[in-house]
Design a protein around this motif. Structure first.
Motif, PDB file in Angstrom:
ATOM      1  N   UNK A  66      -0.329   8.175  -6.820  1.00 13.76           N
ATOM      2  CA  UNK A  66      -0.039   7.985  -5.401  1.00 13.76           C
ATOM      3  C   UNK A  66       0.928   6.816  -5.234  1.00 13.76           C
ATOM      4  N   UNK A  67       1.988   7.042  -4.459  1.00 13.82           N
ATOM      5  CA  UNK A  67       2.908   5.968  -4.088  1.00 13.82           C
ATOM      6  C   UNK A  67       2.875   5.879  -2.571  1.00 13.82           C
ATOM      7  N   UNK A  68       2.438   4.725  -2.059  1.00 14.78           N
ATOM      8  CA  UNK A  68       2.433   4.552  -0.608  1.00 14.78           C
ATOM      9  C   UNK A  68       3.746   3.902  -0.170  1.00 14.78           C
ATOM     10  N   UNK A  69       3.894   3.707   1.133  1.00 18.45           N
ATOM     11  CA  UNK A  69       5.152   3.165   1.651  1.00 18.45           C
ATOM     12  C   UNK A  69       5.400   1.745   1.146  1.00 18.45           C
ATOM     13  N   UNK A  70       4.341   0.958   0.954  1.00 15.43           N
ATOM     14  CA  UNK A  70       4.511  -0.403   0.456  1.00 15.43           C
ATOM     15  C   UNK A  70       5.067  -0.394  -0.960  1.00 15.43           C
ATOM     16  N   UNK A  71       4.459   0.400  -1.846  1.00 17.45           N
ATOM     17  CA  UNK A  71       4.934   0.457  -3.226  1.00 17.45           C
ATOM     18  C   UNK A  71       6.352   1.026  -3.274  1.00 17.45           C
ATOM     19  N   UNK A  72       6.637   2.027  -2.455  1.00 15.84           N
ATOM     20  CA  UNK A  72       7.992   2.564  -2.394  1.00 15.84           C
ATOM     21  C   UNK A  72       8.995   1.493  -2.015  1.00 15.84           C
ATOM     22  N   UNK A  73       8.633   0.661  -1.023  1.00 15.53           N
ATOM     23  CA  UNK A  73       9.525  -0.420  -0.598  1.00 15.53           C
ATOM     24  C   UNK A  73       9.695  -1.450  -1.715  1.00 15.53           C
ATOM     25  N   UNK A  74       8.603  -1.783  -2.421  1.00 19.20           N
ATOM     26  CA  UNK A  74       8.690  -2.747  -3.517  1.00 19.20           C
ATOM     27  C   UNK A  74       9.595  -2.214  -4.626  1.00 19.20           C
ATOM     28  N   UNK A  75       9.474  -0.932  -4.951  1.00 15.83           N
ATOM     29  CA  UNK A  75      10.347  -0.344  -5.980  1.00 15.83           C
ATOM     30  C   UNK A  75      11.815  -0.440  -5.570  1.00 15.83           C
TER      31      UNK A  75
END
Length: 141
Positions: A66-75
């Motif tokens: 699972x990739x949430x919006x926070x992790x997507x932004x960090x990436x």
């Protein structure tokens, strides 16, 4: 009990391994917000302080469901800061469900290349690997 040290609460930091001029990060399971932010800092620090120039960063997310919006932004922020430090970033091993989720959330990952696996990611960064075909760095969706 003397000399007893309690184990740290939660998972430890994510290891950042050097493979020549490429940093390899393998994410497994869920990455909590604090660990994601620490990873972002660790990668930038490793690029800036490395004795040999770092030309690329490969982030293997094959173990992430699972990739949430926070992790997507960090990436995306890791890719942006790495690029400012003269290193390209490739996201490797994205599961189909993760890709669909990112599209459904409307997340774009500017500056972040994608590859099906780590061998192809290294190939995109110009590193010699087994028999992986040469490919061009493509922007993530």
């Amino acid at each position: 009990m003397t000399g007893f040290v309690a184990p740290p609460s939660g998972p430890g930091p994510v290891p950042v391994l050097a493979l020549g001029d490429v940093l390899l990060v393998t994410l497994q399971g869920e990455l909590h917000d604090g660990a994601a932010e620490q990873l972002q800092h660790d990668i930038a620090q490793r690029i800036a302080s490395s004795a040999t120039p770092v030309n690329g960063v490969v982030i293997d997310i094959s173990g992430v469901e699972i990739v949430d919006s926070f992790l997507g932004r960090v990436l995306a922020e890791i890719a942006a800061s790495s690029l400012l430090l003269a290193a390209r970033t490739v996201l490797a091993g994205m599961r189909p469900a993760v890709a669909i989720t990112l599209v459904e959330m409307g997340l774009t990952l500017p500056g972040l290349g994608t590859a099906l696996n780590v061998d192809r990611a290294l190939s995109l960064l110009g590193r010699a690997t087994s028999a992986a075909p040469t490919a061009h760095l493509e922007e993530g969706a």
